[in-house]
Design a protein around this motif. Structure first.
Motif, mmCIF file in Angstrom:
data_model
loop_
_atom_site.group_PDB
_atom_site.id
_atom_site.type_symbol
_atom_site.label_atom_id
_atom_site.label_comp_id
_atom_site.label_asym_id
_atom_site.label_seq_id
_atom_site.Cartn_x
_atom_site.Cartn_y
_atom_site.Cartn_z
ATOM 1 N N ILE A 22 71.660 70.074 44.075
ATOM 2 C CA ILE A 22 72.030 68.663 43.923
ATOM 3 C C ILE A 22 71.089 67.971 42.945
ATOM 4 C CG2 ILE A 22 72.188 66.447 45.132
ATOM 5 C CD1 ILE A 22 73.399 68.001 47.470
ATOM 6 N N ILE A 23 69.805 68.295 43.016
ATOM 7 C CA ILE A 23 68.849 67.707 42.073
ATOM 8 C C ILE A 23 69.163 68.156 40.649
ATOM 9 C CG2 ILE A 23 66.432 67.701 41.343
ATOM 10 C CD1 ILE A 23 65.688 67.712 44.340
ATOM 11 N N ALA A 24 69.505 69.442 40.474
ATOM 12 C CA ALA A 24 69.835 69.940 39.134
ATOM 13 C C ALA A 24 71.060 69.231 38.565
ATOM 14 C CB ALA A 24 70.076 71.444 39.185
ATOM 15 N N ALA A 25 72.038 68.935 39.413
ATOM 16 C CA ALA A 25 73.277 68.315 38.948
ATOM 17 C C ALA A 25 73.197 66.794 38.840
ATOM 18 C CB ALA A 25 74.421 68.704 39.878
ATOM 19 N N HIS A 26 72.444 66.150 39.731
ATOM 20 C CA HIS A 26 72.481 64.680 39.822
ATOM 21 C C HIS A 26 71.107 64.027 39.907
ATOM 22 C CE1 HIS A 26 76.671 65.501 40.822
ATOM 23 N NE2 HIS A 26 76.260 66.245 41.833
ATOM 24 N N GLY A 27 70.038 64.790 39.758
ATOM 25 C CA GLY A 27 68.679 64.298 40.001
ATOM 26 C C GLY A 27 68.235 63.125 39.158
ATOM 27 N N ASN A 28 68.775 62.967 37.967
ATOM 28 C CA ASN A 28 68.366 61.852 37.107
ATOM 29 C C ASN A 28 69.109 60.559 37.401
ATOM 30 O OD1 ASN A 28 66.349 63.160 35.681
ATOM 31 N ND2 ASN A 28 67.815 64.075 34.273
ATOM 32 N N ALA A 29 70.096 60.611 38.280
ATOM 33 C CA ALA A 29 70.837 59.400 38.635
ATOM 34 C C ALA A 29 69.905 58.424 39.347
ATOM 35 C CB ALA A 29 72.024 59.752 39.525
ATOM 36 N N SER A 30 70.153 57.152 39.157
ATOM 37 C CA SER A 30 69.283 56.105 39.695
ATOM 38 C C SER A 30 69.915 55.432 40.912
ATOM 39 C CB SER A 30 69.026 55.066 38.611
ATOM 40 O OG SER A 30 68.189 54.055 39.088
ATOM 41 N N VAL A 31 69.122 55.270 41.957
ATOM 42 C CA VAL A 31 69.534 54.552 43.163
ATOM 43 C C VAL A 31 68.865 53.186 43.116
ATOM 44 C CG1 VAL A 31 69.447 54.527 45.691
ATOM 45 C CG2 VAL A 31 69.746 56.687 44.480
ATOM 46 N N GLU A 32 69.657 52.131 43.218
ATOM 47 C CA GLU A 32 69.127 50.771 43.169
ATOM 48 C C GLU A 32 68.639 50.380 44.562
ATOM 49 O OE1 GLU A 32 70.888 46.392 42.222
ATOM 50 O OE2 GLU A 32 71.697 48.077 41.087
ATOM 51 N N LEU A 33 67.373 49.960 44.633
ATOM 52 C CA LEU A 33 66.751 49.604 45.912
ATOM 53 C C LEU A 33 66.581 48.102 46.025
ATOM 54 C CD1 LEU A 33 63.978 52.350 45.828
ATOM 55 C CD2 LEU A 33 66.227 52.468 46.911
ATOM 56 N N ALA A 34 66.094 47.650 47.163
ATOM 57 C CA ALA A 34 65.856 46.221 47.366
ATOM 58 C C ALA A 34 64.890 45.686 46.317
ATOM 59 C CB ALA A 34 65.314 45.972 48.766
ATOM 60 N N GLU A 35 63.902 46.489 45.944
ATOM 61 C CA GLU A 35 62.924 46.083 44.936
ATOM 62 C C GLU A 35 62.787 47.194 43.903
ATOM 63 O OE1 GLU A 35 59.228 44.905 46.685
ATOM 64 O OE2 GLU A 35 60.233 43.817 48.278
ATOM 65 N N GLY A 36 63.653 47.231 42.933
ATOM 66 C CA GLY A 36 63.576 48.223 41.872
ATOM 67 C C GLY A 36 64.593 49.330 42.042
ATOM 68 N N SER A 37 64.243 50.507 41.548
ATOM 69 C CA SER A 37 65.138 51.648 41.648
ATOM 70 C C SER A 37 64.300 52.920 41.757
ATOM 71 C CB SER A 37 66.062 51.729 40.433
ATOM 72 O OG SER A 37 65.307 51.944 39.266
ATOM 73 N N GLU A 38 64.975 54.026 42.090
ATOM 74 C CA GLU A 38 64.307 55.313 42.230
ATOM 75 C C GLU A 38 65.298 56.402 41.853
ATOM 76 O OE1 GLU A 38 61.363 57.486 45.391
ATOM 77 O OE2 GLU A 38 62.818 56.077 46.183
ATOM 78 N N ARG A 39 64.793 57.458 41.230
ATOM 79 C CA ARG A 39 65.642 58.591 40.857
ATOM 80 C C ARG A 39 66.063 59.370 42.103
ATOM 81 N NH1 ARG A 39 64.631 62.903 37.487
ATOM 82 N NH2 ARG A 39 63.554 63.483 39.119
#
Length: 94
Positions: A22-39
Motif C-alpha cells: 500500500i505504501i508503494a502504491a499510495h504512500g505519497n498521497a496526502s491526508v489532511e489533518l486538523a492542523e496540517g497534513s501528513e503523507r
C-alpha cells in the motif's frame, strides 16, 4: 481528517495487501489533518507491517496512526469523572 481521494484509491487496491504494498502504491498521497497534513506512507509506517484484508482495515489503521496534529484537542475528554469535591449531576430515573 480528510483522505483527499485516498479512500477511492484504496477501494480499488487489490486485497489482501501488505503495508509495504500500500505504501508503494499510495504512500505519497496526502491526508489532511486538523492542523496540517501528513503523507499516507508516514502514517502506515508508524503502524508497522500488517496484511490488510479489505479497505476498511486500512482506514482503521490510518485513523489510529495519525500524528498529534490530526487529533484536534489533545487529552480532551467530555467523559472525565467529576473532580474530588465536585458534585456531579443529579441521577435521573427513567
Amino acid at each position: 481528517m480528510r483522505l483527499n481521494g485516498i479512500d477511492e484509491r484504496l477501494e480499488r487496491q487489490q486485497y489482501p495487501a501488505t503495508t509495504s504494498e500500500i505504501i508503494a502504491a499510495h504512500g505519497n498521497a496526502s491526508v489532511e489533518l486538523a492542523e496540517g497534513s501528513e503523507r499516507l506512507g508516514d502514517i502506515l509506517t508508524r503502524m508497522g507491517e500488517e496484511t490488510f484484508e479489505r479497505p476498511d482495515d486500512v482506514f482503521t489503521a490510518i485513523r489510529s496512526g495519525v500524528c498529534a496534529r490530526g487529533v484536534g484537542r489533545r487529552f480532551y475528554s467530555d467523559r472525565d469523572p467529576d473532580a474530588l469535591g465536585e458534585q456531579g449531576p443529579e441521577p435521573v430515573s427513567f
